[in-house]
Design an enzyme around this catalytic site. Sequence first.
Site, mmCIF file in Angstrom:
data_model
loop_
_atom_site.group_PDB
_atom_site.id
_atom_site.type_symbol
_atom_site.label_atom_id
_atom_site.label_comp_id
_atom_site.label_asym_id
_atom_site.label_seq_id
_atom_site.Cartn_x
_atom_site.Cartn_y
_atom_site.Cartn_z
ATOM 1 N N ILE A 1 0.834 -1.202 0.000
ATOM 2 C CA ILE A 1 0.000 0.000 0.000
ATOM 3 C C ILE A 1 0.869 1.253 0.000
ATOM 4 O O ILE A 1 0.570 2.230 -0.682
ATOM 5 C CB ILE A 1 -0.947 -0.016 1.208
ATOM 6 C CG1 ILE A 1 -2.010 -1.113 1.035
ATOM 7 C CG2 ILE A 1 -1.628 1.339 1.400
ATOM 8 C CD1 ILE A 1 -2.897 -1.323 2.239
ATOM 9 N N ASP B 1 14.194 2.429 11.094
ATOM 10 C CA ASP B 1 13.464 1.576 12.039
ATOM 11 C C ASP B 1 12.464 2.468 12.758
ATOM 12 O O ASP B 1 12.812 3.192 13.680
ATOM 13 C CB ASP B 1 14.425 0.926 13.036
ATOM 14 C CG ASP B 1 13.708 0.004 14.010
ATOM 15 O OD1 ASP B 1 12.456 -0.006 14.039
ATOM 16 O OD2 ASP B 1 14.400 -0.720 14.760
ATOM 17 N N SER C 1 -4.965 2.628 9.172
ATOM 18 C CA SER C 1 -5.554 1.752 10.176
ATOM 19 C C SER C 1 -5.856 0.395 9.536
ATOM 20 O O SER C 1 -5.095 -0.087 8.698
ATOM 21 C CB SER C 1 -6.808 2.406 10.753
ATOM 22 O OG SER C 1 -7.449 1.547 11.681
ATOM 23 N N SER C 2 -6.970 -0.216 9.908
ATOM 24 C CA SER C 2 -7.336 -1.521 9.368
ATOM 25 C C SER C 2 -8.819 -1.770 9.555
ATOM 26 O O SER C 2 -9.409 -1.363 10.559
ATOM 27 C CB SER C 2 -6.539 -2.626 10.073
ATOM 28 O OG SER C 2 -7.044 -3.907 9.741
ATOM 29 N N TYR D 1 -2.365 -7.145 16.711
ATOM 30 C CA TYR D 1 -2.429 -6.234 15.562
ATOM 31 C C TYR D 1 -3.649 -5.317 15.619
ATOM 32 O O TYR D 1 -3.520 -4.085 15.514
ATOM 33 C CB TYR D 1 -2.447 -7.064 14.281
ATOM 34 C CG TYR D 1 -2.591 -6.258 13.015
ATOM 35 C CD1 TYR D 1 -1.498 -5.616 12.448
ATOM 36 C CD2 TYR D 1 -3.826 -6.143 12.373
ATOM 37 C CE1 TYR D 1 -1.624 -4.875 11.277
ATOM 38 C CE2 TYR D 1 -3.958 -5.410 11.216
ATOM 39 C CZ TYR D 1 -2.865 -4.775 10.668
ATOM 40 O OH TYR D 1 -2.994 -4.036 9.519
ATOM 41 N N LYS E 1 -4.167 -0.935 15.805
ATOM 42 C CA LYS E 1 -4.823 -0.114 14.789
ATOM 43 C C LYS E 1 -5.979 0.692 15.393
ATOM 44 O O LYS E 1 -6.263 1.809 14.945
ATOM 45 C CB LYS E 1 -5.302 -0.992 13.632
ATOM 46 C CG LYS E 1 -4.161 -1.592 12.816
ATOM 47 C CD LYS E 1 -3.247 -0.497 12.245
ATOM 48 C CE LYS E 1 -2.215 -1.046 11.289
ATOM 49 N NZ LYS E 1 -1.393 0.024 10.671
#
Length: 252
Positions: free
Chosen positions: A18, A68, A145-146, A159, A163
């Site tokens: 993405i 990083d 985000s997700s 995970y 988010k």
Amino acid sequence: MRELEGKIAIVTGGIRGIGRGITEELMQEGASVLAAYFEAEEEAVLAMKELRQKAEEYQVRIEGLHVDISKVAEIERLFDYCEKELGKLDIFIANAGANIPRKPIFEHSEADFDRVCGVNFKGTYFCVKECGLRMNDNGRIVLISSSSVPYPVDGHSVYSPTKAAVEMLAHDAALEYGVRGITVNSVAPGVTLTHMAKDVLSPEFIQEVKEGTPLKKVGLPKDVAQAVVLLCSPKAEWINGQRITANGGSHF
């Protein structure tokens, strides 16, 4: 005239998936981009060669920097490099993310937790902090985000909460930075065919998503990138503190 002509952008995780799509869309709209990455040198060299060809085509500049994002000193180095090589920042896209294969809560280790939280939330948080210190007025910040936040996926207990934290950070930063005309929004992609999705999601699940999506397709990086770039445009100056879902109408 292109909508982002002359703007300076940083995209974390900006050379594949993405992030690569976002980098290319921003350049096409006239922005010069610093793409932060954590990939191995061989992959990064090839990706940057391809992106430089795109930059030449679009008559903009592209820079790459190995960073990083889980370390504050590295984030500060990223912003220093941007100011030195490209100029003061107008657009920031927090796209870098870490995930691990799906497994139950009781199987997660401290190392799992630190790796995912370090990139997804800590890294994003301190990038947003640097934006507040260094970004031009009327800038744009977009946090990736997700779709797993409102529709949790079994086995993503580290995970998905990171988010959710990113989305709340976007709301808080929108409140604080709005006085300077800086908008802060989050974009929640659905299942998107990237290297990370293929690493952690089974082919069977991806096919199930495709069949359950009204548009009968699984998202590509460009699909998400176009939503992100829309939020960076002058036309989006009244969109602030929002969560935009880019998933083709899927409920996965």
